[in-house]
Design an enzyme around this catalytic site. Sequence first.
Site, short mmCIF file in Angstrom:
data_model
loop_
_atom_site.label_atom_id
_atom_site.label_comp_id
_atom_site.label_asym_id
_atom_site.label_seq_id
_atom_site.Cartn_x
_atom_site.Cartn_y
_atom_site.Cartn_z
N LEU A 39 43.12 41.56 46.70
CA LEU A 39 41.56 41.49 45.17
C LEU A 39 41.96 42.38 44.04
CD1 LEU A 39 38.90 41.12 47.48
CD2 LEU A 39 40.31 39.64 45.96
N ASP A 40 42.55 42.74 43.01
CA ASP A 40 42.46 44.23 42.50
C ASP A 40 41.27 45.00 42.55
OD1 ASP A 40 40.33 43.62 40.71
OD2 ASP A 40 41.06 42.27 39.51
N LYS A 41 41.51 46.24 41.83
CA LYS A 41 41.04 47.22 42.05
C LYS A 41 39.86 47.40 41.87
CE LYS A 41 43.72 50.92 41.81
NZ LYS A 41 43.68 52.16 41.24
N GLN A 42 39.27 46.06 41.00
CA GLN A 42 37.86 45.81 39.44
C GLN A 42 37.53 44.46 40.54
OE1 GLN A 42 36.33 48.49 38.42
NE2 GLN A 42 37.96 49.57 38.74
#
Length: 244
Positions: A112-115
Amino acid sequence: MAKIPTSRVDKLPSSMGYGSRKEIARMAKRGGITLDAADPLNVSKRIPITPDLPARVEIDGEALDPLAGMVILLNKPLGMSCSHKEDGALVYDVLPERWKRRDPAVSTIGRLDKQTSGLLLLTDDGGLLHRVISPKRHIKKIYRAKLARPLDGTEGGLFASGQLMLEGEDKPLAPAELEVVSETEALLTVTEGRYHQVRRMFAATGNQVEKLHRERVGGLALPDGMVPGQWKLLSEEQIALIFR
């Protein structure tokens, strides 16, 4: 009957991140490693690696960590990276420090990306990792997306068509399911894990994802009441839910 594997006392805790084999030997020498609450173990002794071992071995008075093959469910907070190498906050930071030194290593099952927040799985079982992320398994992943602009009503048909081509790619996406929650919020179910896939899908419709949260992987849902940064070890029954 399958032969039960064994391990030297100094090798097992070392592979689980407790320290080098020399450090484990010193720990055992001072009585810090016991089996079945009996006398301290000699590091050269070989012990059977059975599922009940973590409940039988104590390291400095505490139960041994889970054996290899563990699966962790984390409610990933915003701002954390799934990489082992990036600067800044990493998802591995919320786990016990010694787990960073385990061999086999603990890795995320997909990213999952940071955001993006929500359900993230981690494991030291490479075979399980590849089964979960394999496109051939068609494991569904459900995301809740909050959008910058109202949906126009055409997104569901486009996503379900199996013909949507993301920018820079030469293969269309597999059909995905859209459930409208409100004019600016939707649940999207995908079976692939392409780079920033959900964000790029909505971008292809001229919209922008402002908030993204993964709620489910297969039949495994994020438990109610699990706050960001909280994690739990999964049982065999819970792991099986991933493939349902």
